[in-house]
Design a protein around this motif. Structure first.
Motif, PDB file in Angstrom:
ATOM      1  N   UNK A  39       0.834  -1.198   0.000  1.00  0.00           N
ATOM      2  CA  UNK A  39       0.000   0.000   0.000  1.00  0.00           C
ATOM      3  C   UNK A  39       0.873   1.254   0.000  1.00  0.00           C
ATOM      4  N   UNK A  40       1.907   1.233   0.808  1.00  0.00           N
ATOM      5  CA  UNK A  40       2.816   2.373   0.849  1.00  0.00           C
ATOM      6  C   UNK A  40       3.534   2.583  -0.471  1.00  0.00           C
ATOM      7  N   UNK A  41       3.946   1.505  -1.095  1.00  0.00           N
ATOM      8  CA  UNK A  41       4.607   1.600  -2.398  1.00  0.00           C
ATOM      9  C   UNK A  41       3.648   2.186  -3.441  1.00  0.00           C
ATOM     10  N   UNK A  42       2.386   1.771  -3.380  1.00  0.00           N
ATOM     11  CA  UNK A  42       1.394   2.290  -4.325  1.00  0.00           C
ATOM     12  C   UNK A  42       1.170   3.789  -4.112  1.00  0.00           C
ATOM     13  N   UNK A  43       1.092   4.200  -2.855  1.00  0.00           N
ATOM     14  CA  UNK A  43       0.942   5.622  -2.553  1.00  0.00           C
ATOM     15  C   UNK A  43       2.136   6.410  -3.108  1.00  0.00           C
ATOM     16  N   UNK A  44       3.297   5.773  -3.097  1.00  0.00           N
ATOM     17  CA  UNK A  44       4.520   6.411  -3.595  1.00  0.00           C
ATOM     18  C   UNK A  44       4.678   6.362  -5.106  1.00  0.00           C
ATOM     19  N   UNK A  45       3.663   5.838  -5.809  1.00  0.00           N
ATOM     20  CA  UNK A  45       3.693   5.856  -7.262  1.00  0.00           C
ATOM     21  C   UNK A  45       4.175   4.583  -7.924  1.00  0.00           C
ATOM     22  N   UNK A  46       4.438   3.537  -7.137  1.00  0.00           N
ATOM     23  CA  UNK A  46       4.872   2.269  -7.707  1.00  0.00           C
ATOM     24  C   UNK A  46       3.666   1.392  -8.038  1.00  0.00           C
ATOM     25  N   UNK A  47       3.924   0.312  -8.766  1.00  0.00           N
ATOM     26  CA  UNK A  47       2.880  -0.654  -9.131  1.00  0.00           C
ATOM     27  C   UNK A  47       3.236  -1.985  -8.478  1.00  0.00           C
ATOM     28  N   UNK A  48       2.758  -2.223  -7.234  1.00  0.00           N
ATOM     29  CA  UNK A  48       3.163  -3.421  -6.487  1.00  0.00           C
ATOM     30  C   UNK A  48       2.313  -4.661  -6.783  1.00  0.00           C
ATOM     31  N   UNK A  49       2.996  -5.800  -6.836  1.00  0.00           N
ATOM     32  CA  UNK A  49       2.370  -7.113  -6.959  1.00  0.00           C
ATOM     33  C   UNK A  49       2.747  -7.913  -5.720  1.00  0.00           C
ATOM     34  N   UNK A  50       1.739  -8.345  -4.975  1.00  0.00           N
ATOM     35  CA  UNK A  50       1.964  -9.104  -3.745  1.00  0.00           C
ATOM     36  C   UNK A  50       1.639 -10.562  -4.016  1.00  0.00           C
ATOM     37  N   UNK A  51       2.618 -11.429  -3.929  1.00  0.00           N
ATOM     38  CA  UNK A  51       2.407 -12.850  -4.205  1.00  0.00           C
ATOM     39  C   UNK A  51       2.361 -13.624  -2.890  1.00  0.00           C
ATOM     40  N   UNK A  52       1.177 -14.138  -2.567  1.00  0.00           N
ATOM     41  CA  UNK A  52       0.978 -14.883  -1.321  1.00  0.00           C
ATOM     42  C   UNK A  52       0.160 -16.134  -1.594  1.00  0.00           C
ATOM     43  N   UNK A  53       0.420 -17.187  -0.834  1.00  0.00           N
ATOM     44  CA  UNK A  53      -0.448 -18.355  -0.901  1.00  0.00           C
ATOM     45  C   UNK A  53      -1.825 -17.965  -0.360  1.00  0.00           C
ATOM     46  N   UNK A  54      -2.858 -18.579  -0.903  1.00  0.00           N
ATOM     47  CA  UNK A  54      -4.218 -18.311  -0.438  1.00  0.00           C
ATOM     48  C   UNK A  54      -4.339 -18.485   1.071  1.00  0.00           C
ATOM     49  N   UNK A  55      -3.798 -19.567   1.583  1.00  0.00           N
ATOM     50  CA  UNK A  55      -3.963 -19.868   3.008  1.00  0.00           C
ATOM     51  C   UNK A  55      -3.238 -18.875   3.904  1.00  0.00           C
ATOM     52  N   UNK A  56      -2.233 -18.165   3.366  1.00  0.00           N
ATOM     53  CA  UNK A  56      -1.510 -17.171   4.162  1.00  0.00           C
ATOM     54  C   UNK A  56      -2.081 -15.765   3.996  1.00  0.00           C
ATOM     55  N   UNK A  57      -2.866 -15.560   2.950  1.00  0.00           N
ATOM     56  CA  UNK A  57      -3.454 -14.240   2.748  1.00  0.00           C
ATOM     57  C   UNK A  57      -4.406 -13.875   3.885  1.00  0.00           C
ATOM     58  N   UNK A  58      -5.029 -14.883   4.477  1.00  0.00           N
ATOM     59  CA  UNK A  58      -5.978 -14.604   5.554  1.00  0.00           C
ATOM     60  C   UNK A  58      -5.322 -13.881   6.720  1.00  0.00           C
ATOM     61  N   UNK A  59      -4.009 -14.040   6.886  1.00  0.00           N
ATOM     62  CA  UNK A  59      -3.308 -13.330   7.959  1.00  0.00           C
ATOM     63  C   UNK A  59      -3.319 -11.824   7.743  1.00  0.00           C
ATOM     64  N   UNK A  60      -3.463 -11.409   6.492  1.00  0.00           N
ATOM     65  CA  UNK A  60      -3.368  -9.984   6.151  1.00  0.00           C
ATOM     66  C   UNK A  60      -4.723  -9.381   5.803  1.00  0.00           C
ATOM     67  N   UNK A  61      -5.792  -9.992   6.286  1.00  0.00           N
ATOM     68  CA  UNK A  61      -7.130  -9.530   5.926  1.00  0.00           C
ATOM     69  C   UNK A  61      -7.367  -8.074   6.334  1.00  0.00           C
ATOM     70  N   UNK A  62      -6.972  -7.725   7.528  1.00  0.00           N
ATOM     71  CA  UNK A  62      -7.153  -6.354   8.007  1.00  0.00           C
ATOM     72  C   UNK A  62      -6.444  -5.359   7.094  1.00  0.00           C
TER      73      UNK A  62
END
Length: 303
Positions: free
Chosen positions: A52-75
């Motif tokens: 999110x911070x990278x996007x605010x700074x003008x970058x185009x970020x791709x976050x690669x996570x396993x489905x089962x681990x994405x739930x940790x970052x729901x918030x």
């Protein structure tokens, strides 16, 4: 490889991963662009907030996570990315069954917790080549985007030409039907094609629709099919509750036609370890059980 190709021509593209650069296929990106890959360790929450911070700074970020681990970052997905409508692409690896990776890694919950999040667009490719095309699409997509894809390659023996032009909220009709349509998403599209062929041999003709967008769904197509008296079968490798089928059902309910929709996916239980095909059979997604239940549903409705 696709992200490497894109990064060659766009220096705004960066990748973020949580201790799994090789598992998520970003080893080559790391080797070529070590300053543009951020491995945050086993800290998925930080991975999404950093993006999110990278996007605010003008970058185009791709976050690669396993489905089962994405739930940790729901918030963080909700508050840091989607609330701010930031152009972060979530590459959700291991979506659906993972076979021998085991019970804790079955990626069958991500749709259920992502579909309620405002501002988030969700896609799933029917083939690995279509995944490449989705990544190309994502480069110019200006908002939160989730792309979910399975472990492994394409269904053997099924050749499905990839979509190259994507319009949010528009499905792809792959095959016309007489009694109805199987709306499938992701790797289940190939399964739907095989299922359709098997039922044809029994005299029942179901078309196949590629639910390329899980959110937003194609309300216009759904309502058009229901108005014509077709049955709609949904097929997904996620929990039925809150998933692709639920999105189709909600659309049909808005048209007072939910009784013509039958959903297939995983029910309210955790899925054990085992081969993918065996687990499909155990959990009611084997070809024979799917065919029998659809034929029964079609017969009941016709009566």
């Amino acid at each position: 490889n696709t992200l490497v190709e894109m990064a060659m021509n766009n220096n705004k593209i960066v990748a973020v991963v949580a201790a799994m650069p090789d598992g998520t296929g970003l080893g080559g990106f790391r080797d070529l662009y070590p300053d543009r890959l951020f491995d945050v360790g086993i800290a998925e929450q930080h991975a999404v907030t950093l993006s999110a911070g990278l996007a605010v700074g003008g970058m185009k970020p791709y976050v690669a996570l396993y489905s089962t681990f994405l739930q940790r970052a729901y918030d963080q997905v909700i508050h840091d990315v989607c609330l701010q409508k930031l152009p972060v692409t979530l590459c959700i690896d291991r979506a659906g069954l993972v076979g021998d990776d085991g019970e804790t890694h079955q990626g069958i919950l991500d749709l259920s917790f992502l579909t309620p999040v405002p501002n988030l667009t969700i896609m799933a490719p029917k083939s690995m080549e279509e995944l490449r095309q989705m990544l190309y699409f994502s480069e110019t997509f200006n908002g939160p985007l989730a792309i979910r894809y399975p472990r492994g390659g394409d269904e053997k023996g099924i050749d499905l030409p990839p979509l190259k032009n994507f319009e949010p909220g528009k499905f792809e009709v792959l095959k016309e039907g007489r009694e109805g349509f199987i709306y499938a998403t992701g790797k289940m599209v190939a399964r739907a094609m095989i299922l359709s062929e098997k039922m044809e041999k029994q005299g029942v003709h179901y078309g196949v629709v590629n639910g390329v967008f899980i959110k937003p769904v194609d309300h216009e197509l759904i309502r058009s099919h229901l108005d014509k008296g077709y049955k709609i079968i949904t097929l997904e490798d996620n929990m039925v509750h809150g998933g692709f089928g639920s999105m189709i059902l909600e659309s049909a309910m808005g048209h007072f036609m939910a009784g013509n929709v039958l959903t297939f996916g995983f029910r309210d239980q955790f899925v054990e370890q085992g081969s993918v095909e065996k687990l499909y059979e155990v959990h009611g997604l084997g070809y024979e059980e799917l065919s029998n239940r659809i034929l029964a549903f079609t017969g009941e409705k016709n009566e």
